[in-house]
Motif scaffolding. Structure first.
Motif, PDB file in Angstrom:
ATOM      1  N   SER A  57       0.818  -1.212   0.000  1.00 23.63           N
ATOM      2  CA  SER A  57       0.000   0.000   0.000  1.00 23.63           C
ATOM      3  C   SER A  57       0.850   1.259   0.000  1.00 23.63           C
ATOM      4  N   SER A  58       2.090   1.149   0.450  1.00 20.88           N
ATOM      5  CA  SER A  58       2.966   2.318   0.530  1.00 20.88           C
ATOM      6  C   SER A  58       3.657   2.637  -0.790  1.00 20.88           C
ATOM      7  N   ARG A  59       3.568   1.710  -1.760  1.00 20.37           N
ATOM      8  CA  ARG A  59       4.346   1.925  -2.979  1.00 20.37           C
ATOM      9  C   ARG A  59       3.568   1.686  -4.276  1.00 20.37           C
ATOM     10  N   SER A  60       2.346   1.198  -4.189  1.00 21.56           N
ATOM     11  CA  SER A  60       1.615   0.841  -5.398  1.00 21.56           C
ATOM     12  C   SER A  60       0.233   1.473  -5.429  1.00 21.56           C
ATOM     13  N   ASP A  61      -0.238   1.766  -6.647  1.00 20.55           N
ATOM     14  CA  ASP A  61      -1.585   2.305  -6.829  1.00 20.55           C
ATOM     15  C   ASP A  61      -2.625   1.195  -6.794  1.00 20.55           C
ATOM     16  N   VAL A  62      -2.262   0.054  -7.382  1.00 22.74           N
ATOM     17  CA  VAL A  62      -3.166  -1.088  -7.441  1.00 22.74           C
ATOM     18  C   VAL A  62      -2.430  -2.324  -6.956  1.00 22.74           C
ATOM     19  N   VAL A  63      -3.036  -3.075  -6.059  1.00 23.19           N
ATOM     20  CA  VAL A  63      -2.453  -4.319  -5.556  1.00 23.19           C
ATOM     21  C   VAL A  63      -3.427  -5.447  -5.843  1.00 23.19           C
ATOM     22  N   LEU A  64      -2.992  -6.400  -6.637  1.00 28.21           N
ATOM     23  CA  LEU A  64      -3.810  -7.564  -6.967  1.00 28.21           C
ATOM     24  C   LEU A  64      -3.334  -8.737  -6.127  1.00 28.21           C
ATOM     25  N   VAL A  65      -4.235  -9.289  -5.315  1.00 27.84           N
ATOM     26  CA  VAL A  65      -3.891 -10.370  -4.390  1.00 27.84           C
ATOM     27  C   VAL A  65      -4.616 -11.638  -4.832  1.00 27.84           C
ATOM     28  N   THR A  66      -3.853 -12.728  -5.001  1.00 30.20           N
ATOM     29  CA  THR A  66      -4.475 -14.012  -5.342  1.00 30.20           C
ATOM     30  C   THR A  66      -4.224 -15.015  -4.226  1.00 30.20           C
ATOM     31  N   GLY A  67      -5.253 -15.796  -3.908  1.00 28.03           N
ATOM     32  CA  GLY A  67      -5.109 -16.855  -2.914  1.00 28.03           C
ATOM     33  C   GLY A  67      -5.526 -16.441  -1.520  1.00 28.03           C
ATOM     34  N   GLY A  68      -5.740 -17.451  -0.680  1.00 23.47           N
ATOM     35  CA  GLY A  68      -6.069 -17.222   0.716  1.00 23.47           C
ATOM     36  C   GLY A  68      -7.511 -16.867   0.978  1.00 23.47           C
ATOM     37  N   LEU A  69      -8.426 -17.190   0.030  1.00 20.08           N
ATOM     38  CA  LEU A  69      -9.840 -16.862   0.208  1.00 20.08           C
ATOM     39  C   LEU A  69     -10.699 -18.102   0.440  1.00 20.08           C
ATOM     40  N   GLY A  70     -10.071 -19.232   0.691  1.00 19.32           N
ATOM     41  CA  GLY A  70     -10.805 -20.477   0.885  1.00 19.32           C
ATOM     42  C   GLY A  70     -11.444 -20.578   2.260  1.00 19.32           C
ATOM     43  N   PRO A  71     -11.962 -21.778   2.594  1.00 23.03           N
ATOM     44  CA  PRO A  71     -12.717 -21.942   3.839  1.00 23.03           C
ATOM     45  C   PRO A  71     -11.875 -22.392   5.031  1.00 23.03           C
ATOM     46  N   THR A  72     -10.608 -22.735   4.828  1.00 27.77           N
ATOM     47  CA  THR A  72      -9.834 -23.344   5.902  1.00 27.77           C
ATOM     48  C   THR A  72      -9.134 -22.305   6.773  1.00 27.77           C
ATOM     49  N   GLU A  73      -8.600 -22.785   7.864  1.00 27.92           N
ATOM     50  CA  GLU A  73      -7.986 -21.900   8.864  1.00 27.92           C
ATOM     51  C   GLU A  73      -6.789 -21.151   8.301  1.00 27.92           C
ATOM     52  N   ASP A  74      -6.050 -21.769   7.372  1.00 27.27           N
ATOM     53  CA  ASP A  74      -4.860 -21.104   6.845  1.00 27.27           C
ATOM     54  C   ASP A  74      -5.177 -20.121   5.714  1.00 27.27           C
ATOM     55  N   ASP A  75      -6.465 -19.967   5.357  1.00 27.42           N
ATOM     56  CA  ASP A  75      -6.866 -18.960   4.374  1.00 27.42           C
ATOM     57  C   ASP A  75      -7.129 -17.660   5.117  1.00 27.42           C
ATOM     58  N   MET A  76      -6.111 -16.794   5.150  1.00 30.61           N
ATOM     59  CA  MET A  76      -6.195 -15.619   6.031  1.00 30.61           C
ATOM     60  C   MET A  76      -6.089 -14.295   5.302  1.00 30.61           C
ATOM     61  N   THR A  77      -6.283 -14.296   3.998  1.00 36.31           N
ATOM     62  CA  THR A  77      -6.220 -13.032   3.265  1.00 36.31           C
ATOM     63  C   THR A  77      -7.245 -12.034   3.774  1.00 36.31           C
TER      64      THR A  77
END
Length: 411
Positions: A57-77
């Motif tokens: 957020s300190s260096r980019s206008d747009v940040v595209l994040v992939t992954g970490g949206l699932g149902p398990t405990e390790d999906d923490m996005t």
């Protein structure tokens, strides 16, 4: 528009899967003139994911994040973004109905953790995911636009095409196109190539020029932006080839064996080989190409001295007088292969791949013979460093280099 791509998932750091999502997104964004400044991969650790988002957020206008949206405990996005942005997670009703409907339709019992897939940041623009469960999200945090996408490639690509690209084009007025062409050269080293083009590289702006080393070849990537990007690239390519065009064998994804195949087709010539230390590697690379039967007759593989006599018909006196690791043996192998296979061009290999000496020769000594038409065989003495497999592979690439330049001169 300064763009950054973050992939979340420990499996990426462990090398269990490749980060193909970032590659695809970068390539597609280039079509719209969006510059990707950073690629990052972060494991499934809450503090590190928060830190990655904060830095982005300190260096980019747009940040595209992939992954970490699932149902398990390790999906923490979602949790990490919620913590950093100071936004609550709320349940998106449309997504929850979709998740519940899936389990009802398939007569399965939904576990409680599946509700997690319907959680979105309270101020997010929710992107419906017709390829999966978890929706995409677009969220503003300070001056940065965050786009959260599932890690499953098919779902990510759908959301990018259906929602994200249209959003970015409208918000950032993307019009400029970025194009690239990879110019490939063989028979010239990277340092020499760079030296020949040093003034172009020093004064580059648009287009830009980047030398890249490959496995046996070198490349120059020419990249330009603007509605006239293709014209700029063509002009720079012309300038580069005026200087080092003799080493150029093609652009982008072409391989040296494909370039040789093209020259063989143009000349209506048939190719064959006689291989000792390479064990058929040379002819295999040609045979794997589509249309190889039009230019490739076959290869003879003979490893021992006895096999060279019985299969390739190398005269006994050549081996007795000069040995199998010799210019004379390579010349005889090429001539015999041309005759036995009834081809226009024959290539031969003999030498020492290691790890120990052979006939008092050190590993790495290789003789490559090339016989074209009625001319006497032309034998090249080479020395390659590296492992046994590396020596064999380098010998094959060298032979294609020699053959390419010889055929090019005949055009």
């Amino acid at each position: 528009m300064r763009t950054e791509i973050i992939a979340v998932g420990t499996e990426l750091l462990l090398g269990q899967i490749a980060n193909s999502n970032a590659q695809w997104i970068s390539k597609e964004l280039a079509h719209y003139g969006a510059s990707v400044y950073f690629h990052s991969v972060v494991g499934d650790n809450f503090d590190r994911v928060v830190a990655a988002f904060d830095q982005a957020s300190s260096r980019s206008d747009v940040v595209l994040v992939t992954g970490g949206l699932g149902p398990t405990e390790d999906d923490m996005t979602r949790d990490a973004a919620s913590h950093l942005f100071g936004q609550k997670l709320v349940e998106d009703r449309a997504t929850m109905e979709k998740v519940e409907g899936y389990y009802i339709k398939n007569n399965k019992t939904m576990t409680s953790n599946n509700r997690k897939q319907a959680l979105v940041l309270e101020n997010a623009e929710v992107l419906e995911n017709n390829e999966g469960m978890a929706p995409g999200q677009i969220v503003q945090y300070n001056a940065t636009t965050f786009v959260f996408l599932p890690g499953v490639p098919s779902e990510m690509k759908y959301l990018m095409a259906a929602h994200v690209f249209p959003y970015l084009i409208k918000k950032y007025h993307l019009e400029t196109e970025i194009k690239s062409e990879m110019l490939r050269f063989i028979g010239i080293g990277e340092s020499t190539l760079e030296s020949e083009l040093s003034d172009l590289i020093s004064n580059q702006s648009n287009p830009t020029i980047a030398p890249l080393a490959g496995e046996g070849d070198v490349a120059i990537r020419v990249t330009a932006s603007g509605t006239d990007a293709e014209v700029k690239i063509a002009s720079m390519k012309h300038t580069i080839l005026e200087r080092v065009g003799e080493y150029y064998f093609g652009s982008d994804t072409i391989t040296i064996e494909e370039a040789v195949q093209d020259l063989l087709v143009q000349g209506g010539a048939k190719l064959g080989s006689a291989e000792s230390l390479t064990g058929g590697k040379f002819i295999e690379r040609m045979i794997q190409l589509e249309g190889a039967s039009a230019v490739c007759e076959g290869g003879l593989v003979a490893y021992t001295p006895a096999a060279k006599q019985s299969i390739i018909k190398v005269p006994a006196h050549v081996i007795e007088q000069y040995g199998t690791v010799s210019e004379e043996c390579a010349a005889s192998m090429a001539a015999q292969a041309q005759s036995l296979l009834n081809v226009d061009i024959a290539v031969s290999f003999t030498g020492v791949a290691g790890p120990s000496q052979s006939e008092d020769h050190e590993p790495g000594l290789v003789f490559i013979g090339v016989k074209i038409g009625g001319k006497a065989p032309d034998v090249h003495r080479c020395h390659f460093d590296g492992s046994r497999d590396k020596i064999r592979s380098r010998a094959v690439i060298k032979a294609y280099e020699l053959l390419f330049h010889k055929l090019k001169l005949q055009k």
